[in-house]
Design an enzyme around this catalytic site. Structure first.
Site, mmCIF file in Angstrom:
data_model
loop_
_atom_site.group_PDB
_atom_site.id
_atom_site.type_symbol
_atom_site.label_atom_id
_atom_site.label_comp_id
_atom_site.label_asym_id
_atom_site.label_seq_id
_atom_site.Cartn_x
_atom_site.Cartn_y
_atom_site.Cartn_z
ATOM 1 C CG HIS A 27 193.244 59.622 27.503
ATOM 2 N ND1 HIS A 27 191.939 60.060 27.614
ATOM 3 C CD2 HIS A 27 193.927 60.593 26.855
ATOM 4 C CE1 HIS A 27 191.853 61.249 27.049
ATOM 5 N NE2 HIS A 27 193.035 61.594 26.588
ATOM 6 C CE1 TYR A 51 193.334 59.537 31.850
ATOM 7 C CE2 TYR A 51 195.069 60.204 30.351
ATOM 8 C CZ TYR A 51 193.819 60.398 30.899
ATOM 9 O OH TYR A 51 193.047 61.446 30.470
ATOM 10 C CD GLU A 52 189.817 57.254 29.979
ATOM 11 O OE1 GLU A 52 188.619 57.052 30.215
ATOM 12 O OE2 GLU A 52 190.220 57.811 28.939
ATOM 13 C CG HIS A 63 187.940 63.432 27.707
ATOM 14 N ND1 HIS A 63 188.887 63.356 26.717
ATOM 15 C CD2 HIS A 63 188.555 64.049 28.729
ATOM 16 C CE1 HIS A 63 190.022 63.899 27.137
ATOM 17 N NE2 HIS A 63 189.841 64.321 28.352
ATOM 18 C CB ALA A 110 194.924 69.622 26.066
ATOM 19 C CG HIS A 143 191.583 67.782 33.998
ATOM 20 N ND1 HIS A 143 192.085 67.591 32.723
ATOM 21 C CD2 HIS A 143 190.267 67.459 33.914
ATOM 22 C CE1 HIS A 143 191.121 67.181 31.920
ATOM 23 N NE2 HIS A 143 190.005 67.096 32.608
ATOM 24 C CB SER A 158 191.433 67.961 26.945
ATOM 25 O OG SER A 158 191.697 66.725 27.466
ATOM 26 C CG MET A 197 199.044 62.144 29.584
ATOM 27 S SD MET A 197 198.071 62.277 31.076
ATOM 28 C CE MET A 197 199.048 63.472 32.016
ATOM 29 C CB SER A 198 196.077 61.325 23.664
ATOM 30 O OG SER A 198 196.289 62.666 23.261
ATOM 31 C CG ASN A 210 200.017 72.696 31.049
ATOM 32 O OD1 ASN A 210 199.175 72.096 30.375
ATOM 33 N ND2 ASN A 210 201.115 72.109 31.487
#
Ligand code: HPA
Length: 277
Positions: free
Chosen positions: A87, A89-90, A64, A117, A251, A33, A215-216, A239
């Protein structure tokens, strides 16, 4: 020809783009990201949009863009970059998520640099830090190797003792020192997302020994090791993880931080591409 669906899909995708691949890349780089700036630092010689590849998962997340980019570094290393990844989650399954990586292996890569990220789950981290991934925890997401094993790719039960290449980690540390960059090291945990974590979940992952949350990446590292690729992993801490900072997570905050740190990240990766070996 293989009889697994994974291999059939891969072979079909590879056939469709074979004539558009300009050279045999040696290193693959997956840009996380907001880390697309690296692509601007290279002289891009060819592009293959994911949308032109049959059966290919296309990202739905803002920030992305989805394409393969081909370039040589100044020193002549042939590189393929993935600008944008998909990802879990998609809604794609893990086999689909790692398909682009497997395609890069079919193109000829021997090494892959994975970037992302991530949220910092270590109290000594601050937003903007870069963290070399020393190990990962992938136990909260399905394995990309689930299902019939494709023997052409690797063995049924691959070893995961040393996922992240020692030599590449050493090169990164040497370079960072020369660049005066304070490089952190730690364990990355992949969670399914897409919601950010609760403070209780962050306390849990800290107790498990994670330093960065995302998440990746871990699923890609598993698929890469399955195929015998050398793996380098790096997280940009965008963060403090949930409950460790003052505010809430968004995001926008993640993208903003990635934009600011993109310069240092790009210099480090470019330096590594020249110095590896
Ligand atoms: N959690 C999970 N994924 C992330 C985060 C986070 O705090 N920041 C960037 N990606």
């Amino acid at each position: 020809m293989s009889d697994t669906k994974v291999m059939k899909d891969l072979e079909q995708a590879f056939e469709a783009i074979r004539s558009k691949i300009p050279f045999t890349p040696k290193v693959g780089v997956i840009l996380g990201s907001g880390l697309g700036l690296l692509a601007d630092r290279l002289n891009i010689e060819a592009k293959i949009p994911y949308s032109e590849i049959p059966g290919f998962p296309v990202s739905t997340v803002s920030g992305h863009a989805g394409q393969f980019l081909f370039a040589h570094t100044e020193g002549g290393t042939p590189v393929v970059l993935m600008q944008g990844r998909v990802h879990y989650y998609e809604g794609y399954n893990m086999q689909q998520v790692v398909m682009p990586l497997r395609l890069m292996k079919m193109m000829g890569i021997e090494t892959v640099y994975l970037s992302n990220a991530a949220g910092g789950a270590n109290r000594s981290f601050v937003p903007g830090d870069l963290m070399i991934i020393t190990d990962h925890i992938a136990s909260f997401v399905p394995s990309p190797l689930n299902g019939p094993n494709s023997e052409e790719l690797g063995v049924r039960f691959p070893d995961m003792t040393a996922v992240y290449d020692q030599h590449l980690r050493k090169v990164a540390k040497e370079l960072a020192e020369e660049m005066n960059v304070n490089l952190k090291e730690g364990v990355y945990i992949q969670l399914p997302g897409p919601q950010y974590e609760t403070p209780a979940e962050i306390r849990m992952v800290m107790a498990l020994g994670a330093d960065a949350v995302g998440m990746s990446t871990a699923c890609e590292a598993i698929a890469a090791r399955h195929m015998g690729l050398r793996v380098f992993g790096i997280s940009l801490i965008t963060n403090l993880a949930s409950g460790l900072g003052n505010g809430t997570l968004s995001h926008e905050e993640v993208k903003e931080c990635a934009d600011r740190a993109g310069e240092v990240f790009s210099r480090l990766i470019l330096g590594m591409l020249e110095r590896d070996e």
